[in-house]
Scaffold this motif. Structure first.
Motif, PDB file in Angstrom:
ATOM      1  N   LYS A 177       0.837  -1.202   0.000  1.00  0.00           N
ATOM      2  CA  LYS A 177       0.000   0.000   0.000  1.00  0.00           C
ATOM      3  C   LYS A 177       0.873   1.255   0.000  1.00  0.00           C
ATOM      4  O   LYS A 177       0.619   2.202  -0.756  1.00  0.00           O
ATOM      5  CB  LYS A 177      -0.917  -0.001   1.223  1.00  0.00           C
TER       6      LYS A 177
ATOM      7  N   TRP B 169      -2.443   4.500  -5.467  1.00  0.00           N
ATOM      8  CA  TRP B 169      -3.369   3.893  -4.524  1.00  0.00           C
ATOM      9  C   TRP B 169      -4.826   4.268  -4.818  1.00  0.00           C
ATOM     10  O   TRP B 169      -5.746   3.492  -4.550  1.00  0.00           O
ATOM     11  CB  TRP B 169      -2.998   4.293  -3.105  1.00  0.00           C
TER      12      TRP B 169
ATOM     13  N   ILE C  46      -6.765   1.726  -6.742  1.00  0.00           N
ATOM     14  CA  ILE C  46      -7.123   0.534  -5.979  1.00  0.00           C
ATOM     15  C   ILE C  46      -8.390   0.815  -5.175  1.00  0.00           C
ATOM     16  O   ILE C  46      -9.287  -0.031  -5.070  1.00  0.00           O
ATOM     17  CB  ILE C  46      -5.982   0.123  -5.028  1.00  0.00           C
ATOM     18  N   GLU C  47      -8.486   2.012  -4.624  1.00  0.00           N
ATOM     19  CA  GLU C  47      -9.639   2.368  -3.799  1.00  0.00           C
ATOM     20  C   GLU C  47     -10.891   2.618  -4.629  1.00  0.00           C
ATOM     21  O   GLU C  47     -11.987   2.154  -4.282  1.00  0.00           O
ATOM     22  CB  GLU C  47      -9.327   3.625  -2.981  1.00  0.00           C
ATOM     23  N   ASN C  48     -10.746   3.350  -5.734  1.00  0.00           N
ATOM     24  CA  ASN C  48     -11.933   3.807  -6.470  1.00  0.00           C
ATOM     25  C   ASN C  48     -12.301   2.915  -7.657  1.00  0.00           C
ATOM     26  O   ASN C  48     -13.477   2.687  -7.928  1.00  0.00           O
ATOM     27  CB  ASN C  48     -11.717   5.239  -6.966  1.00  0.00           C
ATOM     28  N   ASP C  49     -11.301   2.450  -8.380  1.00  0.00           N
ATOM     29  CA  ASP C  49     -11.530   1.613  -9.568  1.00  0.00           C
ATOM     30  C   ASP C  49     -12.460   2.308 -10.560  1.00  0.00           C
ATOM     31  O   ASP C  49     -13.388   1.713 -11.124  1.00  0.00           O
ATOM     32  CB  ASP C  49     -12.124   0.255  -9.158  1.00  0.00           C
TER      33      ASP C  49
ATOM     34  N   LYS D   2      -4.186   2.630 -13.988  1.00  0.00           N
ATOM     35  CA  LYS D   2      -4.683   1.285 -13.721  1.00  0.00           C
ATOM     36  C   LYS D   2      -3.683   0.230 -14.172  1.00  0.00           C
ATOM     37  O   LYS D   2      -3.440  -0.756 -13.484  1.00  0.00           O
ATOM     38  CB  LYS D   2      -6.025   1.069 -14.427  1.00  0.00           C
TER      39      LYS D   2
ATOM     40  N   SER E  49      -8.962  -5.637 -13.265  1.00  0.00           N
ATOM     41  CA  SER E  49      -8.560  -4.345 -12.703  1.00  0.00           C
ATOM     42  C   SER E  49      -7.669  -4.577 -11.470  1.00  0.00           C
ATOM     43  O   SER E  49      -7.727  -5.647 -10.845  1.00  0.00           O
ATOM     44  CB  SER E  49      -9.791  -3.527 -12.299  1.00  0.00           C
TER      45      SER E  49
ATOM     46  N   LYS F 137      -7.982  -3.198  -8.600  1.00  0.00           N
ATOM     47  CA  LYS F 137      -8.838  -3.314  -7.421  1.00  0.00           C
ATOM     48  C   LYS F 137      -9.337  -4.747  -7.253  1.00  0.00           C
ATOM     49  O   LYS F 137      -9.354  -5.295  -6.144  1.00  0.00           O
ATOM     50  CB  LYS F 137     -10.025  -2.364  -7.519  1.00  0.00           C
ATOM     51  N   GLN F 138      -9.726  -5.377  -8.372  1.00  0.00           N
ATOM     52  CA  GLN F 138     -10.200  -6.760  -8.320  1.00  0.00           C
ATOM     53  C   GLN F 138      -9.078  -7.695  -7.860  1.00  0.00           C
ATOM     54  O   GLN F 138      -9.306  -8.604  -7.052  1.00  0.00           O
ATOM     55  CB  GLN F 138     -10.704  -7.178  -9.701  1.00  0.00           C
TER      56      GLN F 138
ATOM     57  N   TRP G   8      -6.467  -6.856  -6.013  1.00  0.00           N
ATOM     58  CA  TRP G   8      -6.187  -6.550  -4.601  1.00  0.00           C
ATOM     59  C   TRP G   8      -7.201  -7.246  -3.681  1.00  0.00           C
ATOM     60  O   TRP G   8      -6.824  -7.855  -2.676  1.00  0.00           O
ATOM     61  CB  TRP G   8      -6.232  -5.037  -4.410  1.00  0.00           C
ATOM     62  N   GLU G   9      -8.474  -7.158  -4.027  1.00  0.00           N
ATOM     63  CA  GLU G   9      -9.519  -7.756  -3.202  1.00  0.00           C
ATOM     64  C   GLU G   9      -9.442  -9.280  -3.224  1.00  0.00           C
ATOM     65  O   GLU G   9      -9.735  -9.931  -2.205  1.00  0.00           O
ATOM     66  CB  GLU G   9     -10.904  -7.301  -3.695  1.00  0.00           C
TER      67      GLU G   9
END
Length: 267
Positions: A24, A33, A36-39, A64, A88, A90-91, A93-94
């Protein structure tokens, strides 16, 4: 000033909680970052954009891909296969977070268990305050790594209220000179060590004060149901100030019994 961060930390399946904090920070250093938070995709260009606007829009769209490159290079090949199909960052990371940190319900259970361990902590008589604070911080850091805020004041309060009895006088002295509600853990430990050192120096300069300190410690033991050594009477000589093991006197009755046979012989 130019700043070139080192390569991203590589996750190899162990210590995920540590890796996620490092990654992070790495993404924040590259201004990545937010994706990652908003996508979210950047807003479309307005009509008749300038070259500067087009360049800025291209940079925002590229974030991205840059973030995804950081994540893909920040994991081993075995872990990469788990996120290579993600569309993405974000996907990705999650997905890593869910697999290696567990679901929200699992994390909540882990936090509950760690909080219970924290509440049950007590200082051992054989421990130094540094050793005890290290035990506390090991649990606190585990809680923080799970994303839960744990304030410094709560840690300090825990240390103060669970120290062994030998620290009571030091805490009382510290309360007279410091605001313990605003003190940090490192300041608390250093202050207690400083008080201990000052008292040790005073006792070396004044042996009588050291004797009185020991006497007061004996009194505290007496409060628990045991007599301090200077108030205990030896069974043999009936004198105060020492115990049976170190008594050199003989019982008067035993001495009289040894004398009687000689008197009988003379008779």
């Amino acid at each position: 000033m130019s700043f070139t961060p080192p390569p991203p930390p590589v996750f190899t399946r162990e210590n995920y909680h540590i890796w996620i904090v490092k990654m992070k920070t790495y993404l924040q250093a590259h201004d990545l970052w937010s994706v990652i938070e908003n996508d979210a995709e950047p807003p479309p260009l307005r009509a008749n954009p300038t070259i500067a606007h087009m360049r800025q829009h291209a940079e925002e769209r590229a974030k991205k891909h840059k973030a995804m490159a950081c994540l893909q290079n920040g994991v081993s090949d075995v872990i990469f296969t788990r996120i290579m199909a993600c569309d993405s960052p974000k996907q990705a990371w999650e997905k890593l977070k869910e697999e290696f940190m567990g679901t929200d319900k699992t994390r909540q259970q882990q936090v509950m268990n760690l909080r219970r361990d924290f509440e049950n902590l007590r200082m051992r008589e054989s421990e130094t305050i540094k050793q005890y604070s290290d035990r506390i911080m090991a649990i606190v850091n585990s809680i923080r790594l799970l994303g839960v805020d744990f304030t410094e004041s709560r840690v300090v309060e825990k240390v103060i209220t669970t120290l062994s009895e030998k620290f009571e006088s030091k805490i009382s002295s510290l309360e007279d000179s410091r605001d313990l509600s605003a003190i940090s853990l490192s300041e608390l430990i250093n202050s207690l060590y400083a008080l201990k050192q000052r008292r040790a120096n005073r006792q070396e300069e004044n042996p009588e004060a050291a004797f009185q300190a020991k006497a007061s410690e004996g009194s505290s033991v007496s409060a628990k149901g045991k007599k301090p050594w200077h108030n205990r009477r030896a069974k043999k000589c009936k004198e105060f100030g020492h115990v049976e093991k170190v008594c050199k006197g003989k019982p008067k009755e035993a001495a009289q019994q040894q004398a009687r046979p000689a008197e009988d012989l003379q008779a």
